[in-house]
Design an enzyme around this catalytic site. Structure first.
Site, PDB file in Angstrom:
ATOM      1  CE  LYS A  68      -5.285   2.655   1.182  1.00  0.00           C
ATOM      2  NZ  LYS A  68      -4.555   3.825   0.220  1.00  0.00           N
ATOM      3  NE  ARG A 113      -4.564  -1.355  -3.557  1.00  0.00           N
ATOM      4  CZ  ARG A 113      -3.673  -1.129  -2.472  1.00  0.00           C
ATOM      5  NH1 ARG A 113      -3.822  -1.942  -1.240  1.00  0.00           N
ATOM      6  NH2 ARG A 113      -2.743  -0.047  -2.552  1.00  0.00           N
ATOM      7  NE  ARG A 172       3.906   6.085   0.724  1.00  0.00           N
ATOM      8  CZ  ARG A 172       2.882   5.245   0.728  1.00  0.00           C
ATOM      9  NH1 ARG A 172       1.805   5.642   1.303  1.00  0.00           N
ATOM     10  NH2 ARG A 172       3.000   4.368   0.086  1.00  0.00           N
ATOM     11  NE  ARG A 196       5.297   0.917  -0.045  1.00  0.00           N
ATOM     12  CZ  ARG A 196       3.862   0.724  -0.011  1.00  0.00           C
ATOM     13  NH1 ARG A 196       3.183   1.089   0.944  1.00  0.00           N
ATOM     14  NH2 ARG A 196       3.030   0.538  -1.078  1.00  0.00           N
ATOM     15  NE  ARG A 255       1.667   2.055  -4.980  1.00  0.00           N
ATOM     16  CZ  ARG A 255       2.287   2.480  -4.028  1.00  0.00           C
ATOM     17  NH1 ARG A 255       3.346   3.384  -4.174  1.00  0.00           N
ATOM     18  NH2 ARG A 255       1.644   2.414  -2.726  1.00  0.00           N
TER      19      ARG A 255
END
Ligand code: AMP
Length: 229
Positions: A13, A88, A127, A160, A171
């Protein structure tokens, strides 16, 4: 124009929102970025949200909704925004609809970036981000030219903390439980467009751009996308 970008953590996203906001001259608003910035600055909001983020939990609705609506009141959001990571929960989606309706506005399109569950953990753990300019990279799919260094500004890249495997897994569970119902919320409004997120960054961008361009016809495109869900 208000567009929401939905999908599980790791669906891409943020990468897509960055590129699309430039292509369509739309303000990019990411609640995760707003929270991370507040945490970095150590503001009262930052202190309040940090623990939720570290655990991979959602920040409570009343806090998140307040932050998002406050951001949308600023003058640069007058023409709309591309919302990344919000809503969300169904309560967030309802609050957004109510706030927009008060200004005769509404969400025109909800883009669901669909990615097979099995790919998400690998995606999250590869990431890398530049905390200086915000560029994002991926060790498998979009590596920086020099390992650990941002191509755009030359600063160091970092991971992160919530991309650690156990937090990332949590998550994904939270996403299934609280965010998947949001897809149904927009599907019922006839504005949900499913895009295959398991393609190259460029192909995903092309498909989202097409969905934005065709959004008046999004009801019929949604019925065909729905058949493949
Ligand atoms: P993200 O960068 O979108 O993955 O968001 C990072 C973290 O910020 C999430 O794991 C949540 O803890 C928090 N967060 C971001 N957006 C929301 C939201 N809409 N509702 C609740 N928590 C959020």
């Amino acid at each position: 124009m208000h567009i929401v970008l939905l999908g599980p953590p790791g669906a891409g996203k943020g990468t897509q929102a960055q590129m699309l906001s430039m292509a369509f001259d739309l303000l990019h608003v990411a609640t995760g970025d707003l929270f991370r910035e507040a945490a970095r600055l150590g503001t009262p909001l930052g202190l309040q949200v940090q623990a939720y983020m570290e655990r991979g939990e959602l920040v409570p609705d009343e806090v998140t909704i307040g932050v998002l609506l406050e951001r949308l009141k600023q003058s640069d959001a007058a023409n709309g925004a591309l919302l990344d990571g919000f809503p969300r929960t169904v309560a967030q989606a309802e609050a957004l609809d109510r706030a927009l309706a008060a200004h005769d506005q509404h969400v025109q399109l909800a883009v669901y970036l669909k990615v097979p569950q099995i790919m998400l953990l690998a995606r999250l753990s590869g990431r890398w981000f530049c905390s200086y300019c915000g560029s994002s990279f991926h060790s498998l799919y979009r590596p920086s030219k020099e390992e650990g260094i941002c191509d755009r500004c030359g600063h160091a890249l970092h991971q992160r903390p919530d991309d650690r495997p156990e937090t990332a897994l949590h998550r994904l569970e939270v996403y299934e439980r609280l965010t998947v119902p949001v897809l149904e919320y927009y599907r019922q409004q006839g504005i949900l467009k499913t895009v295959n997120g398991d393609q190259s960054v460029e192909e995903v961008q092309r498909d989202i751009a097409e969905a934005i361009g065709n959004r008046e016809g999004s009801v019929s495109s949604e019925s065909s996308a729905r058949a493949s869900d």
